[in-house]
Design a protein around this motif. Structure first.
Motif, PDB file in Angstrom:
ATOM      1  N   LEU A  64     111.908  37.959  77.711  1.00  0.00           N
ATOM      2  CA  LEU A  64     112.553  39.324  77.923  1.00  0.00           C
ATOM      3  C   LEU A  64     113.907  39.206  78.780  1.00  0.00           C
ATOM      4  CD1 LEU A  64     109.365  41.219  78.966  1.00  0.00           C
ATOM      5  CD2 LEU A  64     110.265  40.719  76.595  1.00  0.00           C
ATOM      6  N   LEU A  78     116.548  42.597  85.187  1.00  0.00           N
ATOM      7  CA  LEU A  78     115.138  42.190  85.266  1.00  0.00           C
ATOM      8  C   LEU A  78     114.919  41.884  86.660  1.00  0.00           C
ATOM      9  CD1 LEU A  78     115.487  42.912  82.145  1.00  0.00           C
ATOM     10  CD2 LEU A  78     113.649  40.788  82.225  1.00  0.00           C
ATOM     11  N   VAL A  95     108.380  45.848  81.730  1.00  0.00           N
ATOM     12  CA  VAL A  95     109.343  45.288  81.906  1.00  0.00           C
ATOM     13  C   VAL A  95     109.722  45.587  83.673  1.00  0.00           C
ATOM     14  CG1 VAL A  95     111.666  45.186  81.668  1.00  0.00           C
ATOM     15  CG2 VAL A  95     110.525  45.560  79.877  1.00  0.00           C
TER      16      VAL A  95
END
Length: 148
Positions: A64, A78, A95
């Motif tokens: 991701l 992130l 996430v």
């Protein structure tokens, strides 16, 4: 090269990952939330995407990454740099987002919040050694190869 990845909706409102264009490396992941979530400067949040996946091989993982627009325009990245979804994980993908800007940012339901790339991984056997092969760089680290 294309592969089939099984996707299970764990929330009926979830959207399947989708590549924006044929040339997109990653598939967009969508916030599966009932109401907007505001991320204050310096704050970390965990946003569910409402899906679980099954990769076709243990020699793969899903990675991701931040969406460049969110990162560059709004400072939304992130929280763990890159998320890793192991091939044997079957739970809901979430996430972790962080706000590195000085302004609040509000994530909307169904907003594209990250991108997922499926990549090969190697199961390494870590073998203790008394010496390692010589290279020009040697033990030079952090900036040792020059600024340019």
């Amino acid at each position: 090269m294309e592969i089939d990845v099984k996707v299970k909706k764990v929330n009926e409102k979830a959207k399947l990952p989708q590549r924006a264009t044929n040339g997109s490396a990653g598939a967009d992941l969508y916030a599966c939330i009932d109401s907007p979530v505001t991320i204050r400067p310096g704050e970390l949040v965990k946003i569910p995407v409402g899906i679980a996946i099954e990769l076709p091989s243990s020699d793969m993982a899903a990675f991701l990454f931040a969406r460049s627009g969110l990162g560059v325009k709004y400072g939304i990245c992130l929280s763990n740099g890159v998320g890793v979804v192991d091939s044997d994980y079957r739970g809901e993908i979430c996430v972790g987002l962080c706000n590195v800007s000085d302004k609040e940012y509000t994530v909307q339901p169904e907003e594209r919040i990250a991108q997922m790339v499926i990549m090969p991984v190697f199961a390494a056997n870590y073998v203790e050694a008394q010496a390692l092969g010589e290279t020009v760089r040697g033990e030079g680290g952090f900036g040792s190869s020059g600024k340019m």
